[in-house]
Design an enzyme around this catalytic site. Structure first.
Site, short mmCIF file in Angstrom:
data_model
loop_
_atom_site.label_atom_id
_atom_site.label_comp_id
_atom_site.label_asym_id
_atom_site.label_seq_id
_atom_site.Cartn_x
_atom_site.Cartn_y
_atom_site.Cartn_z
N SER A 133 0.81 -1.22 0.00
CA SER A 133 0.00 0.00 0.00
C SER A 133 0.84 1.27 0.00
O SER A 133 0.32 2.35 -0.31
CB SER A 133 -0.94 0.01 1.22
OG SER A 133 -1.90 -1.01 1.11
N HIS A 142 -1.77 -9.77 -0.67
CA HIS A 142 -2.31 -8.97 -1.77
C HIS A 142 -2.34 -9.80 -3.05
O HIS A 142 -1.61 -10.78 -3.19
CB HIS A 142 -1.45 -7.73 -2.00
CG HIS A 142 -1.44 -6.78 -0.86
ND1 HIS A 142 -0.55 -5.74 -0.76
CD2 HIS A 142 -2.22 -6.70 0.26
CE1 HIS A 142 -0.77 -5.05 0.36
NE2 HIS A 142 -1.78 -5.63 0.99
N GLU A 177 -10.45 7.27 2.15
CA GLU A 177 -9.94 5.91 2.04
C GLU A 177 -10.58 5.00 3.07
O GLU A 177 -10.70 5.35 4.23
CB GLU A 177 -8.42 5.92 2.25
CG GLU A 177 -7.82 4.55 2.17
CD GLU A 177 -6.76 4.34 3.23
OE1 GLU A 177 -5.95 3.41 3.08
OE2 GLU A 177 -6.74 5.08 4.23
N PHE A 229 -10.35 9.24 16.20
CA PHE A 229 -11.39 8.54 16.95
C PHE A 229 -10.93 7.23 17.57
O PHE A 229 -11.71 6.60 18.30
CB PHE A 229 -12.59 8.31 16.04
CG PHE A 229 -13.15 9.60 15.49
CD1 PHE A 229 -13.89 10.45 16.30
CD2 PHE A 229 -12.88 9.98 14.19
CE1 PHE A 229 -14.38 11.65 15.81
CE2 PHE A 229 -13.36 11.18 13.69
CZ PHE A 229 -14.11 12.01 14.50
N ASP A 233 -8.93 -3.86 3.43
CA ASP A 233 -7.64 -4.54 3.32
C ASP A 233 -7.37 -5.46 4.50
O ASP A 233 -6.99 -6.63 4.33
CB ASP A 233 -6.54 -3.48 3.21
CG ASP A 233 -5.17 -4.07 3.01
OD1 ASP A 233 -4.96 -4.74 1.99
OD2 ASP A 233 -4.29 -3.84 3.86
#
EC number: 3.1.3.1
Length: 538
Positions: free
Chosen positions: A123, A465, A343, A301, A349
């Site tokens: 990523s 991946h 995103e 958060f 993912d």
């Protein structure tokens, strides 16, 4: 005669469509769809309506005021297809015919996701490609491929700059929304330059990196670019070591992490004294933010990544849909426009890495709802919206399943070992379980559970991946430039060109007062209304 009948019914739908929307769509579809699909006239009418919309499609060949980049981390084409079915089934339909928000985008391309050093990329390198316009090496963010992972001294002189940064330089507002930590690889490439995607705070840097002058990603978040909206997780990397977390005050693993004793939240709040800036960590305070009077907003958060949607505490944490909405409302006040990066990284993912499809696909559905909400808050005439992924996963679904088969359900026939299998499977990952030399019999397993781990062919502690191309969906000014098969770094160049950002000086013209009608799509309500009309006139 019959053809004229269906054309007349299609025209009638234009007037009746809004009324028909009040009907229970799920119930009507479940009763009518199967029978309608037996008739060639249904498919002819549907295709004719879609063709008519395509014939009216006119690319918007002028400059974009705003850019929104939606990034579904790990959202390969198989994930999109399965999420489409899941969303439909969540709404009471069979699922396959569902139209996602991203499905309505008129321009589609494929993105080649390899990095300079990896056939199957991570990523970080992919984020550098779509943010900064150059392919890079794995593990590095915001640096060209001249930089070597973990070697600090290869940072300097190899920095590359994101579309977000270039947009800010030209006076636009900029924002980042993510369901992971805001220092994670995908958002980090928008503002940071680091030979390690994992250097979240100064505590993560080795002594040699400190000595050579490298800077952690959190510090770069608040010093490299003035980012107007920052929403996601990652509190612990922003506060001095030992600082109790406001949400988990008794947790030692969630305390502040910084050795330099800096409070980077305060650094960000105080960096623009002439602007009204707010920091929130709780849903209540987030909801109370007045977007009309707020110039800058940081919301963190969770100490690290935000929770999966399935487990989100709705009292304390906003959803990706709500964060996207708030970000647009704040950024949209700038007359020069804005760049927003949204995103759903970890949660698509990470769900796949865990081999738990329900977590990943639920995130993908929420991600699509955020895209839908953004469409409601923006104008296609002035906003280029791009939806894509950084890479895929070794996730698949199949097994000769019948129409409407529950997406998390079983294939209809047993395998050669006489045992059942779910239609969703992974090529590798933690779901590889063999008992007495054979795979686990899942007959007595609750494969609909939120944390059910689908079976995998090869044992790994985490699923990997995938290396295949991913899709790019686009609408708005200059969206037609997304077509065919492109290198992933091309995404950044189209966005920069569309908004007339460096290095592009020969740019699209400013829009006229009476802009072209632009892209015309066939909405799902139209197709549903067509379905109902045809059923009533059988």
């Amino acid at each position: 005669m019959q053809t004229q009948k269906y054309r007349a019914l299609s025209l009638l739908l234009i007037f009746l469509g809004p009324i028909l929307l009040v009907v229970d769509q799920a119930a009507m579809e479940s009763q009518a769809l199967y029978e309608l699909e037996k008739e060639p006239a249904y498919w002819d009418s549907q295709a004719r309506a879609t063709l008519d919309a395509a014939l009216k499609l006119h690319p918007r060949k002028y400059q974009a005021k705003n850019i929104i980049l939606f990034l579904g981390d790990g959202m390969g084409v198989s994930t999109v297809s399965a999420a489409r079915i899941l969303r439909g089934q969540m709404e009471g339909r069979s699922g396959e015919e569902t139209v996602l928000a991203m499905d309505t985008f008129p321009f589609v391309a494929l993105s080649k996701t390899y990095s300079v050093d990896k056939q199957v990329a991570d990523s970080a390198s992919t984020a550098t490609a779509y943010h900064c316009g150059v392919k890079a090496n794995a593990k590095t963010v915001g640096l060209s491929a001249n930089a070597v992972a973990y070697e600090c001294n290869t940072t300097f002189g190899n920095e590359v700059y994101s579309v977000l940064r270039r947009a800010k330089v030209q006076g636009k507002s900029v924002g980042i929304v993510t369901t992971t930590r805001v220092q994670h690889a995908s958002p980090a490439a928008a503002y940071a330059h680091s030979v390690s995607r994992s250097w979240y705070s100064d505590a993560d840097l080795p002594p040699s990196a400190h000595q050579q002058g490298c800077v952690d990603i959190s510090t770069q978040l608040v010093t490299n670019v003035d980012i107007d909206v920052i929403l996601g997780g990652g509190r612990m990397y922003m506060t001095p070591q030992g600082t109790p977390d406001p949400e988990y005050p008794s947790s030692n693993s969630r305390k502040g992490d910084r050795k330099d004793k800096k409070n980077l939240i305060d650094v960000w709040l105080n960096s623009k004294p002439n602007k009204k800036s707010h920091y929130v960590w709780h849903r209540k305070d987030f909801d109370e933010i007045n977007v009309k009077t707020t110039d800058r907003l940081m919301g963190l958060f969770e100490p690290k990544d935000m929770r999966f949607e399935v487990f989100r505490n709705r009292t304390r944490d906003p959803s990706i849909v709500e964060m996207t909405e708030k970000a647009i409302q704040i950024l949209n006040k700038n007359p020069k426009g804005y760049f927003l990066f949204v995103e759903d990284e970890g949660r698509i993912d990470h769900g796949h890495h865990d081999g738990i499809a329900k977590l990943a696909l639920t995130e993908a559905v929420m991600f699509d709802r955020a895209i839908q909400r953004a469409a409601e808050l923006t104008r296609e005439s002035d906003t280029l919206t791009v939806v894509t992924a950084d890479h895929s996963h070794v996730f698949t679904f199949g097994g000769n399943t019948p129409r409407g088969n529950p997406i998390f359900g079983l294939a209809p026939k047993n395998a050669e070992d006489k045992m059942p299998f779910t239609s969703i499977l992974y090529a590798n990952g933690p779901g590889y379980v063999h008992i007495n030399g054979t795979r686990e019999n899942i007959t007595m397993v609750d494969y609909y559970d939120e944390e059910y781990m689908q079976q995998a062919a090869v044992p790994l502690d985490a699923e990997t991946h995938g290396g295949e191309d991913v899709a790019i969906y686009a609408k708005g000014p200059m969206a037609h430039l997304f077509h065919g098969v492109k290198e992933q770094n091309y995404v950044a160049h189209v966005m920069a060109y569309a908004a007339c950002l460096k290095p592009y000086t020969s740019c699209p013209p400013q829009p006229h007062n009476h802009a072209s009608p632009g892209c015309v799509n066939t909405p799902s309500s139209f197709l549903f209304g067509l379905l109902v009309i045809l059923w009533l006139f059988r």
